[in-house]
Write a protein that holds these residues in place. Structure first.
Motif, PDB file in Angstrom:
ATOM      1  N   SER A  73     -10.383  -6.589   2.137  1.00 36.14           N
ATOM      2  CA  SER A  73     -10.137  -5.161   1.926  1.00 36.14           C
ATOM      3  C   SER A  73      -9.960  -4.474   3.270  1.00 36.14           C
ATOM      4  O   SER A  73     -10.322  -5.001   4.320  1.00 36.14           O
ATOM      5  CB  SER A  73     -11.296  -4.512   1.156  1.00 36.14           C
ATOM      6  N   GLY A  74      -9.407  -3.260   3.208  1.00 41.50           N
ATOM      7  CA  GLY A  74      -9.324  -2.396   4.369  1.00 41.50           C
ATOM      8  C   GLY A  74      -8.352  -2.826   5.438  1.00 41.50           C
ATOM      9  O   GLY A  74      -7.474  -3.657   5.234  1.00 41.50           O
ATOM     10  N   GLU A  94      -9.869   4.833   6.923  1.00 44.01           N
ATOM     11  CA  GLU A  94     -10.703   4.139   5.951  1.00 44.01           C
ATOM     12  C   GLU A  94     -12.180   4.465   6.132  1.00 44.01           C
ATOM     13  O   GLU A  94     -12.651   4.718   7.244  1.00 44.01           O
ATOM     14  CB  GLU A  94     -10.490   2.634   6.060  1.00 44.01           C
ATOM     15  N   LYS A  95     -12.896   4.456   5.009  1.00 46.09           N
ATOM     16  CA  LYS A  95     -14.345   4.665   5.006  1.00 46.09           C
ATOM     17  C   LYS A  95     -14.990   3.599   4.133  1.00 46.09           C
ATOM     18  O   LYS A  95     -15.442   3.862   3.016  1.00 46.09           O
ATOM     19  CB  LYS A  95     -14.690   6.066   4.499  1.00 46.09           C
ATOM     20  N   PRO A  96     -15.032   2.366   4.637  1.00 42.54           N
ATOM     21  CA  PRO A  96     -15.612   1.278   3.833  1.00 42.54           C
ATOM     22  C   PRO A  96     -17.114   1.434   3.675  1.00 42.54           C
ATOM     23  O   PRO A  96     -17.789   2.052   4.498  1.00 42.54           O
ATOM     24  CB  PRO A  96     -15.260   0.025   4.637  1.00 42.54           C
ATOM     25  N   SER A 136      -5.530  -6.980   0.393  1.00 44.31           N
ATOM     26  CA  SER A 136      -6.527  -5.934   0.611  1.00 44.31           C
ATOM     27  C   SER A 136      -6.787  -5.303  -0.748  1.00 44.31           C
ATOM     28  O   SER A 136      -5.958  -4.555  -1.268  1.00 44.31           O
ATOM     29  CB  SER A 136      -6.020  -4.880   1.608  1.00 44.31           C
ATOM     30  N   HIS A 140      -8.890  -3.125  -1.593  1.00 41.79           N
ATOM     31  CA  HIS A 140      -9.319  -1.722  -1.529  1.00 41.79           C
ATOM     32  C   HIS A 140      -8.942  -1.208  -0.146  1.00 41.79           C
ATOM     33  O   HIS A 140      -9.352  -1.774   0.859  1.00 41.79           O
ATOM     34  CB  HIS A 140     -10.831  -1.641  -1.740  1.00 41.79           C
ATOM     35  N   ASP A 141      -8.162  -0.122  -0.103  1.00 43.39           N
ATOM     36  CA  ASP A 141      -7.813   0.461   1.198  1.00 43.39           C
ATOM     37  C   ASP A 141      -8.928   1.338   1.744  1.00 43.39           C
ATOM     38  O   ASP A 141      -8.886   1.717   2.917  1.00 43.39           O
ATOM     39  CB  ASP A 141      -6.526   1.290   1.081  1.00 43.39           C
ATOM     40  N   TRP A 142      -9.902   1.719   0.899  1.00 45.52           N
ATOM     41  CA  TRP A 142     -11.008   2.594   1.290  1.00 45.52           C
ATOM     42  C   TRP A 142     -10.504   3.956   1.778  1.00 45.52           C
ATOM     43  O   TRP A 142     -11.155   4.619   2.591  1.00 45.52           O
ATOM     44  CB  TRP A 142     -11.876   1.961   2.376  1.00 45.52           C
ATOM     45  N   VAL A 143      -9.351   4.353   1.294  1.00 46.07           N
ATOM     46  CA  VAL A 143      -8.766   5.651   1.637  1.00 46.07           C
ATOM     47  C   VAL A 143      -8.237   6.272   0.351  1.00 46.07           C
ATOM     48  O   VAL A 143      -7.574   5.594  -0.439  1.00 46.07           O
ATOM     49  CB  VAL A 143      -7.601   5.506   2.650  1.00 46.07           C
ATOM     50  N   SER A 160       0.823  -1.212   0.000  1.00 49.33           N
ATOM     51  CA  SER A 160       0.000   0.000   0.000  1.00 49.33           C
ATOM     52  C   SER A 160       0.856   1.260   0.000  1.00 49.33           C
ATOM     53  O   SER A 160       1.777   1.394   0.810  1.00 49.33           O
ATOM     54  CB  SER A 160      -0.923   0.022   1.223  1.00 49.33           C
ATOM     55  N   SER A 210      -5.490   1.430   7.124  1.00 48.99           N
ATOM     56  CA  SER A 210      -5.437   2.762   7.718  1.00 48.99           C
ATOM     57  C   SER A 210      -6.715   3.022   8.498  1.00 48.99           C
ATOM     58  O   SER A 210      -7.810   2.636   8.063  1.00 48.99           O
ATOM     59  CB  SER A 210      -5.282   3.826   6.629  1.00 48.99           C
TER      60      SER A 210
END
Length: 780
Positions: free
Chosen positions: A667-668, A674-676, A634, A636-639, A591, A671
């Motif tokens: 995912s996620g 994150e906003k999953p 992961s 998607h880090d959602w960040v 990441s 960090s």
């Protein structure tokens, strides 16, 4: 009340007639810029459920529409020279002009004033109105004038489409796919009157440009489509209502949703309705449905709360609150369907066989599940299940039903799993000095007896320093190795489940407390030094500061992974997974949020993958060639600025080239910023994309909680296996239970538990029968 509807589409007309029917004393005017009984467009479609709603609110209108509409149950796919048909889907098609003419006539019959050829420039043009309905379409002038109040979120989608018609007759809702030298085109086709069919042609922007369609006029575009779909048109031409336009008639779909639906302009209350406030892609035919049901719900609220000027604010607030729930649900389903068509060429059309392509298309919105398909068309689904099972190597006798997809076997290298369900790795924080004890034997053994094909132990750490907590298990000394051997041997001797081990190093998330003592919090005492790809503090101001791993650190950690893998092979572990997700050490290299290195292991994605790939290759080299090895990422880090699903496809391709058999798509957890976006099966799209774009088998995880989920995922080719976590904590025999729920009785149970099998199956069968039976009133 005095009501003005700006825009004479389905929303404005239907609301006007419903309110006038409710109270003839209302003064209602519909203002429309077009001529009387004149409109544009081809057919529109809505569901049987919407039609039923209309019957309840205005039987006269519903009866007239039903007399004029075309109803069909079947959906037909025309793809790669094959035609596949499924029934029970229940749609209504009617010409847009015919529908509006019916609504206009009903308005006039009830006394609604229709004002044509009048352009309403503003809601302020009607200062004496109590209520102004802004039903002026997707390009709503009223919404644009008050954008600061309505706060619209408008997203222009990438595909191009052209809305055409033809006199060629089709007796089902057809989806037709044709491939050119530049890519795929698809047509959405449905009959809407005795003589005419809607024929919407859609394609990605790059394919549209490659064919030069951006430079063609309307007639040239129509001719292009006629040639492409000639085999389906039976010699009939395609027609357009857009020949009056200059340039191309191809459009981009716009998804509209508004944060606020109404306000008071100083004179009148103004409320958006229909396409002015929300749009839904034609892929599930819900635009007209939403408009009609907007009108019904607002009428219902006036009926329940009082149709007076004083009640308007309360009514509008309730209206938005209630409609938002249904609208968001439909918009989400339409978004899923729309995205499926946007990526169908790059993801599915070239990889899925027609039978599976059909299943994927039918379930594209995620509103239709496997068992729902069985209710719609049991014969078609039964045939598909037979096809799927036979491809999985299951010989199905002609007089027997095939197993559902989740209960078909799956072979990787020299290992065959009895079904497609895995027990996901779940941290238990119950080891002592890294040693898995009696707790782990009971925990993992119980789940191995519960019907899943394979049980994953929780992340097993390759060194003491790599543990997340003091309670995490390891594989770095002889005592730990023997403890794991005891568990592996027990599972192999007592069950037919396979056993998998996930090797990892916690990196910057190491040296923390047990979860129930404060998840991710550093130990109160006894902390050990921690490392990561770069210096970082996982919880700013709280966590220990992890130092950047040196080349010597990296060499030692790689050696630790190799030793642990060799030990796992020695004791008979069936499957190995390398943990490269969730912000742990190998994930921290991948990441960009956690890797700020300036050497060969930082910078580009290829450089950031260098060390995880080195570890993977070293482990694969010592792991037996006949045993599978997967990698968890992961996806998607959602960040913002972190790993994206686009990156996940590239990451998967690199691991595939290194010898990975599968990618476990999580995912996620990289960090805390994150906003999953959570929801059922919320991570499955990552597995779907990786599988069908990177060309590697995948494991789906995340909010998979029932057989319907697993069957839908596996059957559609969105993943090859499903790893189920929390449901297995609540019920070790989750797989056996779900089999009983859906009535799949051939599944084998442990011989010690056989007396419970028939009882569980009969309980669920009885519950299912009671739910399906009509209610019986008890005598007074």
């Amino acid at each position: 009340m005095k009501i003005v509807c700006i825009g004479g589409g389905p929303a404005g007309l239907y609301f006007g007639l419903l309110m006038k029917k409710q109270n003839p004393g209302h003064d209602i005017t519909v203002v429309e810029r077009n001529k009387p009984y004149d409109t544009f467009g081809w057919g529109v479609v809505f569901s049987d459920a919407t039609m039923q709603n209309m019957r309840q609110w205005d039987p006269a209108t519903a009866a007239t529409i039903e007399h004029a509409f075309n109803h069909w149950d079947d959906i037909e796919l025309r793809f790669k020279g094959e035609r596949i048909r499924s029934g029970g889907h229940g749609f209504v098609g009617i010409g847009r002009k015919k529908l509006l003419n019916i609504l206009q006539a009903r308005c006039e019959e009830l006394g609604v004033k229709l004002v044509f050829e009048t352009e309403a420039l503003s809601d302020a043009d009607f200062p004496d109105a109590d209520l102004v309905i802004a039903s002026d379409g997707i390009n709503s002038r009223i919404r644009q004038q008050h954008a600061d109040i309505f706060k619209p979120d408008a997203v222009t989608r990438p595909n191009r489409f052209i809305w055409l018609g033809t006199h060629q007759q089709f007796d089902a809702f057809n989806f037709i796919f044709e491939k050119t030298e530049h890519g795929w085109f698809q047509a959405h086709v449905y009959k809407f009157d005795e003589n005419t069919t809607t024929f919407i042609v859609e394609t990605p922007e790059d394919v549209w440009l490659a064919h030069g369609l951006d430079k063609m006029n309307v007639d040239e575009s129509v001719a292009f489509c006629e040639k492409m779909f000639a085999a389906h048109l039976g010699g009939h031409p395609l027609m357009t209502n857009a020949r009056h336009l200059r340039g191309s008639a191809w459009l981009n779909f716009q998804r509209i949703k508004c944060e606020q639906w109404s306000f008071h302009n100083g004179h009148s209350h103004v409320v958006l309705m229909g396409d002015a406030v929300h749009t839904a892609h034609f892929a599930i035919g819900s635009g007209t449905k939403l408009a009609i049901e907007d009108a019904i719900e607002l009428t219902r609220q006036f009926q329940q709360q009082g149709a007076t000027a004083e009640k308007i604010p309360e009514v509008l607030a309730t209206y938005q609150q209630l409609r938002n729930i249904d609208v968001l649900r439909l918009q989400n389903a339409a978004w899923n369907a729309m995205e499926w068509f946007e990526v169908v060429g790059q993801r599915y059309a070239d990889t899925l066989p027609p039978e599976q392509f059909m299943y994927s298309m039918l379930t594209r919105s995620q509103r239709i599940s496997h068992e729902n398909l069985r209710l719609r068309d049991a014969v078609w689904l039964g045939g598909f299940e037979r096809w799927f099972a036979e491809r999985a190597g299951v010989a199905v006798p002609a007089d027997k039903a095939a197993p559902p997809p989740m209960f078909t076997p799956y072979t990787v290298r020299g290992l065959t799993l009895k079904n497609r369900v895995l027990v996901s790795p779940m941290a238990q924080y119950s080891a002592v000095d890294g040693v898995a004890g009696d707790y782990h034997l009971v925990h993992l053994g119980a789940r191995a007896m519960g019907g899943a094909a394979m049980v994953f132990a929780e992340m097993t750490c390759v060194s003491a320093e790599g543990r997340i907590t003091p309670g995490c298990p390891g594989m770095y000394n002889a005592e730990q190795k023997m403890a794991w051997k005891r568990i592996v041997d027990w599972i192999h001797h007592n069950t037919d489940a396979k056993f998998a081990m996930q090797l990892g190093h916690a990196g910057a998330k190491a040296s923390t407390r047990l979860a129930w003592e404060g998840i991710d919090q550093p130990l109160k005492e006894g902390n050990w030094p921690i490392v990561s790809a770069s210096e970082q503090q996982y919880l700013p101001g709280i966590s220990q500061v992890a130092k950047a791993a040196t080349l010597a650190d990296m060499a030692q950690i790689k050696a630790d992974f190799v030793r642990s893998a060799q030990d796992a092979a020695d004791i008979g572990v069936d499957w190995l997974e390398l943990h490269c997700a969730h912000g742990y050490l190998l994930s921290s290299f991948i990441s960009p949020l956690t890797n700020q290195r300036t050497d060969d292991y930082g910078g580009s994605l290829e450089n950031r993958l260098r060390y995880p790939l080195e570890v993977f290759k070293a482990v694969r080299a010592v792991w037996p060639a006949d045993r599978p090895m997967s990698v968890r990422i992961s996806a998607h880090d959602w960040v913002e600025g972190g790993i994206t699903p686009d990156d996940a496809v590239a990451i998967a391709r690199h691991f595939k080239a290194a010898g990975a058999d599968m990618v476990d798509c999580s995912s996620g957890q990289v960090s805390k910023k994150e906003k999953p976006v959570y929801g059922r099966m919320f991570q499955t799209p990552f597995a779907d994309r990786v599988r069908n774009e990177a060309g590697i088998a995948t494991i789906a995880v995340g909010a998979i909680s029932e057989a319907d989920h697993v069957n839908s995922i596996i059957a559609a080719g969105r993943a090859d296996l499903c790893a189920v976590a929390r449901p297995h904590l609540a019920n070790p025999a989750w797989t056996l239970t779900e089999a009983a729920k859906i009535g799949y009785t051939p599944i084998a149970w442990p011989k010690q538990y056989m007396s419970g099998k028939a009882q569980m199956e009969s309980i669920f069968a009885r519950e299912k029968a009671m739910a399906a039976a009509p209610a019986v009133k008890e005598p007074a």
